[in-house]
Design an enzyme around this catalytic site. Structure first.
Site, PDB file in Angstrom:
ATOM      1  N   ASP A  91      13.177   3.326 -28.901  1.00 23.09           N
ATOM      2  CA  ASP A  91      12.766   4.422 -28.003  1.00 23.09           C
ATOM      3  C   ASP A  91      13.089   6.130 -28.989  1.00 23.09           C
ATOM      4  OD1 ASP A  91      14.677   2.712 -26.333  1.00 23.09           O
ATOM      5  OD2 ASP A  91      12.843   3.959 -24.915  1.00 23.09           O
ATOM      6  N   ASN A 121      17.744   1.702 -29.314  1.00 20.21           N
ATOM      7  CA  ASN A 121      16.433   1.499 -28.042  1.00 20.21           C
ATOM      8  C   ASN A 121      18.264   1.225 -27.495  1.00 20.21           C
ATOM      9  OD1 ASN A 121      14.077  -0.757 -27.635  1.00 20.21           O
ATOM     10  ND2 ASN A 121      15.826  -2.345 -27.873  1.00 20.21           N
TER      11      ASN A 121
HETATM   12  O1  MRU Z   1      14.601   2.009 -19.870  1.00 19.23           O
HETATM   13  P1  MRU Z   1      13.334   1.759 -20.532  1.00 19.23           P
HETATM   14  O2  MRU Z   1      12.891   0.490 -19.430  1.00 19.23           O
HETATM   15  O3  MRU Z   1      12.587   3.089 -20.248  1.00 19.23           O
HETATM   16  O4  MRU Z   1      13.913   1.005 -22.012  1.00 19.23           O
HETATM   17  C1  MRU Z   1      13.681   1.108 -23.166  1.00 19.23           C
HETATM   18  C2  MRU Z   1      13.793  -0.250 -23.789  1.00 19.23           C
HETATM   19  O5  MRU Z   1      14.374   0.254 -24.840  1.00 19.23           O
HETATM   20  C3  MRU Z   1      11.977  -0.598 -24.870  1.00 19.23           C
HETATM   21  O6  MRU Z   1      13.288  -1.282 -25.571  1.00 19.23           O
HETATM   22  C4  MRU Z   1      12.307   0.429 -25.874  1.00 19.23           C
HETATM   23  O7  MRU Z   1      11.362   2.111 -25.061  1.00 19.23           O
HETATM   24  C5  MRU Z   1      10.416   0.555 -26.483  1.00 19.23           C
HETATM   25  S1  MRU Z   1       8.999   0.126 -25.353  1.00 19.23           S
HETATM   26  C6  MRU Z   1       7.711  -0.710 -26.568  1.00 19.23           C
END
Ligand code: MRU
Length: 352
Positions: A245, A255
């Site tokens: 992220d 992440n």
């Molecule tokens: O809370 P989320 O579902 O938005 O979290 C998503 C993640 O942590 C993913 O691993 C990250 O955004 C990468 S998506 C290519």
């Protein structure tokens, strides 16, 4: 529950632009895997709500949705005041994925460079460009990661990949990030099997990653988050692939919560672990991961996740961080669209 099949991730998109309607259609990911339903986002408030409520989620998809959200806002009112207010509204939806700020900054620059009547169209084009770039980035990450998977392939034995959360086609406009090497391996006839950790409390692994792997015909097995270490200890994992992220300049990777634990277990069991990182997820303003804002989510997510009956005494205090930071030293490498590097060597691929 409906069963879906896609021949390739390219056939599936969790977001479709509808320029003639001045809107976008998104797959409501809170309804998966029970139903594949779309929602039309026709106002900037709709876009902000879809991101906040996690109908769209995953760092790249959040960025693309926000970019279109800003274009939609400017169709209604192209003034600088409305631009700034809409940007602030969208930016406040979720704090951790830096793709959101990156996409909004990029679109804001484009908007301010043209006169008011041209702003909405210019930002719409920019959102289209961000979406197209995301597809290309996914593809390139997939090619680089495929080489790593090929190196691990021995005869017809499947390469066992462990992934966490959903860094897949549902989180992007293309093949996903962590899943792109998996899909390309599968398409190339390299046998792969994916361990999917369920990802409490929102269950992105259990609800979303299994759904898309199933739809693309990739063999997979669901595990509870806490089973990751033991399957590594028993030699059942060849490689761990996760998304990101926000990544700091030194290679610390933020992440989904639980990623750090996987990295500790991977290191202890000598399992290689890579983060798949599109360049818009790198925060070049942060020297290390210590100041990455970690989203703290509602206690109800934790209390409700075990089922409808309360599984804890009333009034139990809950702490629910949505993300964690894996120190660069625990990762084998980072897979970007420009190639694979040591986590601490991002600048060699992106000299700035
Ligand atoms: O809370 P989320 O579902 O938005 O979290 C998503 C993640 O942590 C993913 O691993 C990250 O955004 C990468 S998506 C290519």
């Amino acid at each position: 529950m409906e069963i879906h099949r896609f021949a390739s991730p390219a056939e599936f998109a969790p977001l479709r632009a509808r320029p003639e309607q001045g809107a976008i259609d998104i797959v409501d990911q809170t309804r998966l895997p029970q139903s594949l339903v779309t929602r039309r986002l026709a106002t900037v408030l709709d876009a902000a709500d879809a991101i906040r409520s996690m109908q769209v989620r995953g760092a790249p998809l959040i960025g693309v949705t926000a970019a279109y959200g800003l274009a939609i806002a400017l169709r209604a009112d192209p003034t600088e005041y409305h631009l700034r207010a809409s940007r602030a509204l969208l930016l406040a939806t979720r704090p951790t994925a830096v793709n959101l700020r990156w996409a909004l900054d990029r679109c804001e620059r484009v908007a301010l460079a043209v006169p008011e009547p041209s702003r909405a169209a210019a930002v719409w084009n920019e959102a289209d460009a961000i979406a197209a770039e995301d597809v290309a980035i996914n593809r390139a990450i997939g090619e680089h990661g495929l080489r790593l998977i090929r190196e691990l392939a021995v005869g017809s034995r499947p390469v066992n990949v462990l992934t966490h959360c959903n860094a897949g086609a549902l989180a992007t406009l293309g093949y996903g990030t962590a899943t792109a090497p998996i899909y390309l391996a599968h398409a190339a006839g390299v046998a792969v099997h994916v361990w999917v950790s369920e990802t409490r409390p929102r269950l992105q692994g259990a609800r979303l990653t299994t759904w898309e792997l199933h739809a693309h015909g990739v063999p997979h097995t669901l595990i509870v988050d806490a089973a990751s270490a033991t399957i590594m200890q028993h030699g059942k994992v060849d490689i761990v692939l996760v998304g990101a992220d926000r990544v700091a300049v030194n290679g610390d990777v933020c992440n989904k919560i639980g990623t750090y634990e996987k990295a500790l277990a991977a290191r202890d069991n000598a399992v290689p672990m890579y983060a798949a990182v599109p360049s818009p997820s790198i925060d070049w303003t942060l020297p290390d991961g210590s100041r990455i804002p970690i989203e703290e989510r509602d206690r109800e997510e934790v209390l409700g996740a075990a089922g409808s009956d309360p599984s804890q005494p009333q009034g139990t205090v809950v702490f629910n961080p949505g993300f964690d930071v894996t120190p660069a030293r625990l990762l084998t490498g980072i897979i970007t669209e420009r190639g694979v590097c040591k986590p601490t060597a991002l600048r060699t691929l992106f000299p700035g």
